[in-house]
Design an enzyme around this catalytic site. Structure first.
Site, PDB file in Angstrom:
ATOM      1  N   CYS A  48       0.835  -1.173   0.042  1.00 44.82           N
ATOM      2  CA  CYS A  48      -0.083  -0.060  -0.156  1.00 44.82           C
ATOM      3  C   CYS A  48       0.922   1.217  -0.281  1.00 44.82           C
ATOM      4  O   CYS A  48       2.040   1.238   0.473  1.00 44.82           O
ATOM      5  CB  CYS A  48      -0.941   0.009   1.366  1.00 44.82           C
ATOM      6  SG  CYS A  48       0.044   0.075   2.726  1.00 44.82           S
ATOM      7  N   CYS A  65       3.148   2.623   3.058  1.00 46.82           N
ATOM      8  CA  CYS A  65       4.378   1.808   3.316  1.00 46.82           C
ATOM      9  C   CYS A  65       5.477   2.786   3.136  1.00 46.82           C
ATOM     10  O   CYS A  65       6.414   2.484   3.736  1.00 46.82           O
ATOM     11  CB  CYS A  65       4.644   0.546   2.476  1.00 46.82           C
ATOM     12  SG  CYS A  65       3.027  -0.828   2.523  1.00 46.82           S
ATOM     13  N   ASP A 117      13.899 -46.960 -18.339  1.00 47.82           N
ATOM     14  CA  ASP A 117      12.436 -47.255 -17.717  1.00 47.82           C
ATOM     15  C   ASP A 117      11.615 -47.035 -19.090  1.00 47.82           C
ATOM     16  O   ASP A 117      11.636 -46.385 -19.950  1.00 47.82           O
ATOM     17  CB  ASP A 117      12.316 -46.357 -16.805  1.00 47.82           C
ATOM     18  CG  ASP A 117      10.901 -46.569 -15.944  1.00 47.82           C
ATOM     19  OD1 ASP A 117      10.675 -47.824 -15.760  1.00 47.82           O
ATOM     20  OD2 ASP A 117      10.319 -45.632 -15.518  1.00 47.82           O
ATOM     21  N   ASP A 177      12.218 -41.282 -14.779  1.00 45.46           N
ATOM     22  CA  ASP A 177      11.601 -39.933 -14.813  1.00 45.46           C
ATOM     23  C   ASP A 177      12.101 -39.093 -13.539  1.00 45.46           C
ATOM     24  O   ASP A 177      11.966 -37.976 -13.335  1.00 45.46           O
ATOM     25  CB  ASP A 177      10.190 -39.996 -14.869  1.00 45.46           C
ATOM     26  CG  ASP A 177       9.484 -40.658 -13.714  1.00 45.46           C
ATOM     27  OD1 ASP A 177      10.339 -41.126 -13.015  1.00 45.46           O
ATOM     28  OD2 ASP A 177       8.336 -41.154 -13.992  1.00 45.46           O
ATOM     29  N   ASP A 221      11.796 -43.686  -9.834  1.00 43.77           N
ATOM     30  CA  ASP A 221      12.926 -44.617 -10.020  1.00 43.77           C
ATOM     31  C   ASP A 221      14.222 -43.764  -9.211  1.00 43.77           C
ATOM     32  O   ASP A 221      15.317 -44.036  -9.560  1.00 43.77           O
ATOM     33  CB  ASP A 221      13.197 -44.858 -11.206  1.00 43.77           C
ATOM     34  CG  ASP A 221      12.739 -44.057 -12.349  1.00 43.77           C
ATOM     35  OD1 ASP A 221      12.676 -43.104 -11.955  1.00 43.77           O
ATOM     36  OD2 ASP A 221      12.169 -44.368 -13.499  1.00 43.77           O
TER      37      ASP A 221
END
Lengths: 754, 119
Positions: A23, A26, A439, A639, A643
């Protein structure tokens, strides 16, 4: 400590980025807090930019504390970005280069005429008062050359000597210093040396200084080229971003973009920070980042990453990662770190480097003593020449540069192909891989399975079955489960409530829906639960499996209800990439939790002869260990999530990324694009880099091992050959340049495109 | 001749002692500071040996004044830290709280060497 304080106090204006200022009120709070810090002359906050400019002689840390004390976070805007550092580095290098070139001319300016004179037969001896006068003048000129063009060698040599260390400077300073001192003694007090030995070597000192400066200058240029890849990555960062704050669009520097800012990107512009598309649709080119050549479509809720180029439409996205947190910044950091890490092959050179210079000094002394004791007259002159030449020809730099320069270029080259190598060790081991384990799901295949067949056994209809199975699978994280859930949601089926859900690793799932006990999974699960499978059903399942689909059985209260088959499409280029690996002599093995028949069908489709099927997730690493026990150096590609243990156990773990997720901790190598060609590229780059390192190390070893004895005069007794210190200077100046240039040849390495 | 030979041997002995046998006692203690400045110039880090407290994070300001690219790279191999130091500009390395031990740091070619002694 004091130096740094002084440095800071010289900064009169400092700029900070404020976080958490939401704001306008501040502004006053922050400005007041800053003005209360002793020494602050003024503090002015720019609310739109969320920056505050402070003048006064105060340390940055004190100002940040003041801002934090009123409840905001602040960081110095002076924190140089990679781009700034790079620009500064280039300017500094250019200046250093020019300085070296001037120093080269100073050295050669005196050295070349003297050398020409001596080559044309001019006497370099001191026999008459006139000669003494002339040589004294030249000697003083030479001292001036040493001061103006070689001061850094002498100061550096002195400083490191005091610190009990020795380096290149030590050798150069001692070598040229010895030649000059001897010559000046001959000039000032000729009677101290035998008549035959009254020879001066001022030309050697001046020439060596000139040549080494030239060598250094060329090396600076060549070194600049080794960091081309990182320069390119840094160049991908946008300079400014157009953010929307308080309904206004403003262009600000990317350092000032805050989290959750809305950023507008127009066609042709770079994405400035990472984020999630809020509105608009476009295609984005991420090729420079991931090596993925095809532009990717992005619409609402899709992720965009900094450094990619927006091709077609205008989008507004919400910033989710800014500054040093963006994927690009992480990639740059990771590449830089890897570029500076050393593969084990470089350690020997490190050990040698630690002893190198003192050993050379000892060899020089031994050589001089040998000449004095056993050499022909004028032995003093021979002793001085051989000691000088030994000191000058020895080149620890060539040895020290051999590994880091190649790693620098090799890792950078890999990054260009979308391959992030974690460190030097991963680089070296990758070059030795004999077996690559892949994989299946998400690595060879797209990892986006789809329901292909529903074979109903009882009297229910397909959709009812799909709805129940999907209800059951909704709680599972398995990729196959997601395929079923997606299929159900595509058909807008309503899911039922599941009680007692349980995932049975490697078998399937179970649960209770509407009072019925349900099982969904593989044959093993059905056998365990006593579900009767007819021969016909088993044959049907096998038929699906042979078509590379994964059949799963669905049982209600121990009665088989249906077989649902799911297939995961194979990536377009998996076949050619696997072929490439095999062509390189690598044994390719597929690993999957799937049943034997499906695994076999997929393996056959992609040209893999060996596979492990029905492997439970926790057993993946056991398979890696088995292969290692056979003496194989195993690479494992997965991935990086399911694994992780297998990736960690493998000699090199490759995580196949989905774009720019670089934070895959368990992986030694991260492939940013999904294609398996990244694997073949990674191995090819590592092989090329290791070959390059070996050439460099071999060259540097041979150079020193042959050069030093030759310089000491080992050939003199047989052939009357003694190396001139000037030639030694030239050889040494160009030996390290050769190493850097050879490393630079790696720049021409091309990742194979298929 | 004997003198010359003895001189040569003496010189070799001095080299061996000075470079290999001598153990640096130049550890510069900064027990209470959380920030140290190290100047990188003329082939050495100054101070090259820094002692710090156990379990106490420290910031080290490296200021590289040496133009040679050799001096630019800074590595803390045990801490997996590497950085390229800009010229004539402080560069802060923030070290985590560390356990007792010696942590060497050096340039890419180990021509510049130094160590952190955590006590």
């Amino acid at each position: 400590m004091s130096d740094f304080k002084e440095n800071n106090s010289n900064v009169n204006t400092q700029e900070f980025i404020i976080e958490g200022a939401g704001c306008a009120s501040c502004v006053g709070k922050i400005e007041t807090a800053l003005k209360q810090v002793p020494g602050v002359k003024s503090a002015a906050m720019n609310f739109a930019l969320r920056t505050v400019t402070v003048t006064g002689n105060v340390a940055a840390t004190q100002l940040i504390q003041a801002i934090e004390s009123v409840g905001y976070n602040a960081k110095s805007a002076q924190n140089s970005s990679d781009k700034e550092l790079l620009d500064e580095k280039e300017i500094a290098e250019q200046k250093y280069y020019q300085k070296l070139i001037i120093q080269m001319w100073i050295g050669l300016g005196l050295g070349v005429p003297l050398m020409v004179y001596s080559l044309m037969g001019g006497p370099m001896t001191v026999n008459s008062p006139l000669e003494r006068g002339i040589w004294l003048f030249i000697g003083l000129l030479c001292a001036a050359v040493m001061f103006f063009a070689g001061k850094h060698f002498y100061v550096g040599a002195y400083k490191s000597l005091v610190n009990h260390s020795a380096n290149m400077d030590t050798l150069i300073a001692l070598g040229t210093g010895t030649a000059w001192l001897y010559s000046i003694v001959v000039v000032l007090n000729p009677l101290m040396v035998p008549e035959m030995a009254r020879h001066v070597y001022f030309e050697a000192t001046a020439m060596i200084i000139g040549l080494i400066n030239l060598g250094l200058a060329l090396e600076v240029k060549a070194r600049g080229r080794t960091s081309e890849a990182i320069k390119r990555l840094i160049g991908l960062q946008a300079k400014t971003a157009r953010v929307i704050r308080d309904q206004q669009e403003i262009d600000i520097a990317i350092e000032q973009v805050l989290l959750n800012d809305f950023v507008r990107v127009r066609p042709g512009e770079k994405i400035p920070v990472d984020g999630i598309v809020f509105e608009g649709a476009t295609t984005i080119d991420e090729s420079m980042l991931t090596g993925e050549p095809m532009p990717v479509k992005k619409t609402s809720a899709d992720e965009v990453v900094a450094g990619a180029i927006n091709k077609s439409g205008t989008i507004v996205f919400k910033a989710t990662r800014v500054g040093k947190d963006t994927a690009l910044a992480q990639i740059i950091k990771m590449v830089k770190r890897a570029q500076n890490s050393k593969p084990p092959i470089g350690r020997l050179a490190d050990i040698i480097s630690a002893y190198f210079v003192p050993v050379i000094m000892i060899i020089a002394i031994v050589s001089a003593m040998t000449w004095l004791n056993f050499g022909p007259e004028p032995s003093v002159a021979f002793a001085v020449i051989s000691a000088t030449t030994v000191l000058i020809i020895a080149c620890p730099c060539a040895l020290g540069l051999a590994t880091p320069m190649s790693v620098m270029v090799g890792v950078g080259k890999a990054a260009e192909a979308g391959v992030l190598i974690r460190n030097g060790e991963a680089l070296q081991t990758s070059s030795k891989i004999t077996t690559m384990v892949l994989d299946k799901t998400g690595t060879i295949t797209l990892g986006a399975p789809k329901v292909t067949d529903i074979v109903v056994v009882n009297d229910m209809n397909e959709n009812t079955i799909l709805a129940i199975v999907s209800s059951l699978e909704a709680g599972s994280e398995h990729p196959l489960a997601q395929a079923i859930v997606e299929s159900a949601s595509e058909k807008n089926l309503t899911l039922a409530k599941v009680d007692d859900f349980k995932a049975l690793a490697g078998r399937g799932v179970q649960g209770i829906v509407n009072g019925d006990r349900l099982f969904f999974g593989n044959e093993m699960l059905m056998l365990e639960q006593g579900v009767a499978l007819t021969q016909e059903m088993i044959a049907r399942a096998q038929q699906l499996a042979r078509a590379a689909k994964t059949p799963m059985y669905f049982a209600i209260n121990a009665n088989l209800a249906a077989i649902i088959a799911v297939a995961d499409p194979i990536k377009d280029d998996s076949v050619s990439a696997i072929q490439r690996l095999q062509d390189n002599g690598i044994r390719v093995v597929m690993l999957t939790g799937d049943n034997q028949l499906t695994a076999k069908a997929v393996a056959e489709k992609v040209g893999i002869k060996e596979f492990f099927a029905e492997v439970l997730p926790e057993d993946k690493s056991t398979k890696i260990a088995e292969l290692q026990a056979q003496g194989e150096i195993v690479g494992m590609t997965g991935d990086g999530i399911n694994d992780a243990p297998a990736l960690a156990l493998a000699n090199v773990g490759f995580a196949i990324g989905t774009g720019t997720d670089v934070a895959i901790e368990s992986a030694d190598v991260t492939l940013m694009r999904g294609s398996l060609h990244g694997l073949a590229d990674a191995i090819a780059v590592s092989k090329a880099t290791l070959r390059n390192i070996k050439q460099n190390l071999f060259g540097a070893f041979i150079y020193n091992a042959a050069g030093v004895p030759f310089a000491a005069g080992i050939l003199y007794p047989f052939f009357g050959l003694l190396l001139s210190p000037v030639i030694a200077g030239a050889a040494m100046a160009f030996s390290s340049l050769t190493v850097v240039s050879n490393a630079n040849r790696l720049r021409f390495f091309k990742a194979q495109e298929h | 001749m004997l003198t010359v030979n003895l001189l040569g041997l003496g010189l070799i002995a001095v080299i061996v002692w000075w470079f290999w046998l001598y153990k640096p006692t130049l550890v510069k203690g900064i027990p209470d500071a959380s920030e140290v400045t190290v100047i990188v110039e003329n082939g050495v880090y100054q101070p090259a040996h820094i002692s710090i407290k156990e379990n106490y994070p420290v910031r080290i300001n490296f200021i590289r004044k040496d133009e040679s690219p050799c001096a630019a790279m800074l590595l803390f191999p045990d801490l997996d830290i590497s950085a390229e130091l800009p010229l004539n500009k402080p560069f802060v390395i923030t070290l985590p709280a560390m356990k007792k031990g010696q942590y060497p740091f050096h340039c890419q070619m180990k021509m510049y060497t130094g160590s952190l002694l955590v006590e």
